[in-house]
Design a protein around this motif. Structure first.
Motif, PDB file in Angstrom:
ATOM      1  N   LEU A 245       3.639  -1.766  -4.405  1.00 27.26           N
ATOM      2  CA  LEU A 245       3.709  -0.485  -3.709  1.00 27.26           C
ATOM      3  C   LEU A 245       3.456  -0.663  -2.221  1.00 27.26           C
ATOM      4  O   LEU A 245       2.804  -1.621  -1.793  1.00 27.26           O
ATOM      5  N   ARG A 246       3.960   0.282  -1.430  1.00 25.84           N
ATOM      6  CA  ARG A 246       3.669   0.283   0.011  1.00 25.84           C
ATOM      7  C   ARG A 246       2.248   0.795   0.194  1.00 25.84           C
ATOM      8  O   ARG A 246       1.941   1.945  -0.094  1.00 25.84           O
ATOM      9  N   ASP A 247       1.368  -0.097   0.674  1.00 23.24           N
ATOM     10  CA  ASP A 247      -0.063   0.224   0.773  1.00 23.24           C
ATOM     11  C   ASP A 247      -0.334   1.034   2.041  1.00 23.24           C
ATOM     12  O   ASP A 247      -0.163   0.533   3.160  1.00 23.24           O
TER      13      ASP A 247
ATOM     14  N   MET B 246       2.195   7.199  -6.275  1.00 19.58           N
ATOM     15  CA  MET B 246       2.490   5.886  -6.864  1.00 19.58           C
ATOM     16  C   MET B 246       3.866   5.876  -7.513  1.00 19.58           C
ATOM     17  O   MET B 246       4.607   4.882  -7.419  1.00 19.58           O
ATOM     18  N   ARG B 247       4.227   6.970  -8.152  1.00 21.84           N
ATOM     19  CA  ARG B 247       5.547   7.043  -8.777  1.00 21.84           C
ATOM     20  C   ARG B 247       6.660   7.075  -7.740  1.00 21.84           C
ATOM     21  O   ARG B 247       7.821   6.848  -8.084  1.00 21.84           O
ATOM     22  N   ARG B 248       6.281   7.365  -6.507  1.00 25.46           N
ATOM     23  CA  ARG B 248       7.257   7.376  -5.412  1.00 25.46           C
ATOM     24  C   ARG B 248       7.158   6.116  -4.548  1.00 25.46           C
ATOM     25  O   ARG B 248       7.797   6.035  -3.503  1.00 25.46           O
ATOM     26  N   GLY B 249       6.325   5.153  -4.967  1.00 27.26           N
ATOM     27  CA  GLY B 249       6.278   3.861  -4.284  1.00 27.26           C
ATOM     28  C   GLY B 249       5.163   3.684  -3.278  1.00 27.26           C
ATOM     29  O   GLY B 249       5.159   2.692  -2.539  1.00 27.26           O
ATOM     30  N   TRP B 250       4.174   4.607  -3.247  1.00 24.97           N
ATOM     31  CA  TRP B 250       3.092   4.536  -2.253  1.00 24.97           C
ATOM     32  C   TRP B 250       1.754   4.287  -2.930  1.00 24.97           C
ATOM     33  O   TRP B 250       1.476   4.829  -4.001  1.00 24.97           O
ATOM     34  N   LEU B 251       0.889   3.509  -2.287  1.00 24.75           N
ATOM     35  CA  LEU B 251      -0.466   3.288  -2.771  1.00 24.75           C
ATOM     36  C   LEU B 251      -1.439   3.896  -1.764  1.00 24.75           C
ATOM     37  O   LEU B 251      -1.621   3.361  -0.660  1.00 24.75           O
TER      38      LEU B 251
ATOM     39  N   ASP C 159       7.341  12.871   0.611  1.00 29.84           N
ATOM     40  CA  ASP C 159       6.710  12.597  -0.683  1.00 29.84           C
ATOM     41  C   ASP C 159       5.330  13.239  -0.784  1.00 29.84           C
ATOM     42  O   ASP C 159       4.934  13.701  -1.861  1.00 29.84           O
ATOM     43  N   LEU C 160       4.604  13.319   0.322  1.00 33.57           N
ATOM     44  CA  LEU C 160       3.294  13.978   0.314  1.00 33.57           C
ATOM     45  C   LEU C 160       3.459  15.476   0.058  1.00 33.57           C
ATOM     46  O   LEU C 160       2.694  16.069  -0.727  1.00 33.57           O
TER      47      LEU C 160
END
Length: 435
Positions: free
Chosen positions: A89-91, A387-392, A429-430
């Motif tokens: 994920l993108r942290d 997280m389901r959208r690729g973000w941590l 996404d937020l």
């Protein structure tokens, strides 16, 4: 379990509990009987049982959880700063500075070679001591202080607490709190007393309650409080100093970690008459975390105690590192890069916060490397959706002192290093995750 504990004196009871722990009969987290129950079982005075538990707590063998009782201590895991391991994920929860904004040390490295430093020599480089004294004197006017060099701010805080406290002593911490401070206090066996933080810093009522609770030390972040980004206002600092006037021997530790990058003026809890204090400034946020160097300005007695814990041949900070830091800190080109980095962090955070506010998400463009964002759903819910959208992302729960507190509604996001496309995607996404 009380039927396995034996003894008629506090020391005997404590030894019995320790033996049960060493033999594996009591493991980490195992509850001990309430004091009244243990005293009745052993036929001893209640105060004897209290003293036994106190000995165990001071030795770091048990932890008191208030109404939840006393349990055998273990190695409690605490969230750490930095990049998360083993994730695709993108942290966006790192709390890191932008590596592109850290000045290149190569030019300075060419100029620091000098004669070797041997055992028994002064532990602080003479020129760095002079520079640091002038730097700190600007914010400690009319105060006598001494300079100590440590291996970063966390090292300074740990040593400051160790020279002043015993296990089970109470320490006032900001709530929500910097992760390293939580870790240091728990690992050392001190009792954390939470002081709420709002937009102007520590609250007056919170500090007053902590002092009434017997704290012997206070750790405060005057600027860019981590995780909230709050900085002490002049009015709040004045009010807090008034509360502290009756407690001149309580150790005040100010961790001014964002000093050269901060957009806010420095305000302080340290009054001219306060007897025990330490102002710490590390170089990690602007010269890089790997520099592992901090300057601590303290009262003379605290400095003398620290000197006993920083002796040549054991734990003094490398003079090569001291010279490297000084060379960079006195280089106009490097300082211009630091100023540019400060402007960059402030601008990127401000723009991101404004975009969120336009969508109805509360985000203040406060000081620091990260943003503290308030959301209607719980932070864990939003983090799972991200997280389901690729973000941590990092939730506010990590920074709470009370593990039994209500679920947090805050995220701490590090966004200053995102590309424009990444910023657009994260905002979208937020907004979706917060619905």
């Amino acid at each position: 379990m009380s039927d396995q504990i034996t003894g008629t004196t506090a020391s005997d009871i404590a030894d019995s509990v320790r033996s049960l722990r060493d033999r594996g009969i009591l493991g980490a987290g195992s509850p001990l009987p309430p004091v009244r129950e243990l005293a009745a079982t052993l036929g001893v005075n209640r105060n004897t049982a209290v003293a036994a538990y106190r000995q165990l707590a001071q030795a770091g063998l048990v932890i008191s959880r208030g109404r939840a009782g006393t349990v055998i201590a273990g190695l409690e895991s605490v969230a750490q700063e930095g990049y998360a391991a083993n994730t695709v994920l993108r942290d966006i929860g790192t709390g890191n500075p932008d590596p592109r904004r850290i000045p290149d040390p190569a030019p300075a490295l060419m100029n620091i070679a000098s004669r070797p430093v041997l055992y028994g020599e002064p532990v602080i480089d003479r020129d760095l001591n002079k520079w640091a004294t002038e730097w700190m004197a600007k914010d400690l006017p009319d105060r006598e202080f001494q300079i100590t060099i440590t291996s970063g701010a966390v090292d300074a805080v740990e040593r400051l607490l160790a020279q002043a406290l015993m296990r089970d002593d109470a320490v006032a911490l900001e709530d929500p709190c910097f992760l390293a401070s939580i870790h240091t206090v728990r690992l050392s066996g001190y009792r954390a007393v939470a002081v709420p933080v709002d937009a102007e810093g520590m609250t007056v009522d919170g500090l007053r309650a902590a002092l009434d609770n017997g704290v012997r030390a206070i750790i405060c972040t005057p600027r860019a409080q981590n995780p909230t980004g709050a900085s002490l206002s002049a009015q709040r600092a004045t009010a807090l100093r008034a509360v502290l006037a009756d407690y001149p021997y309580v150790l005040i530790i100010e961790d001014d970690h964002f000093s050269m990058l901060s957009q806010q003026p420095y305000e302080s809890l340290i009054a001219p008459a306060h007897r025990r204090f330490a102002l710490i400034r590390s170089v990690s946020k602007f010269l890089g975390p790997d520099m592992c160097l901090a300057v601590a300005a303290t009262d003379s007695e605290t400095a003398d105690r620290l000197a006993m814990r920083l002796s040549p041949g054991t734990t003094w900070v490398s003079h090569l590192l001291q010279r490297l830091a000084l060379t960079q800190l006195t280089d106009e080109t490097v300082m211009a890069e630091v100023a540019a980095a400060a402007a960059h962090y402030a601008e990127r955070n401000s723009l991101f916060a404004a975009r969120l506010r336009a969508h109805g998400i509360h985000a203040d463009a406060a000081d620091g490397l990260s943003l503290w964002i308030e959301l209607p759903p719980t932070a864990r819910t939003v983090a799972e959706r991200l997280m389901r959208r690729g973000w941590l992302a990092r939730t506010g729960d990590d920074f709470a002192l009370d593990e039994r507190a209500e679920p947090s509604h805050h995220l701490r996001l590090t966004v200053h290093d995102l590309t424009d496309d990444e910023t657009d995607a994260l905002v979208a996404d937020l907004v979706a995750a917060a619905r």
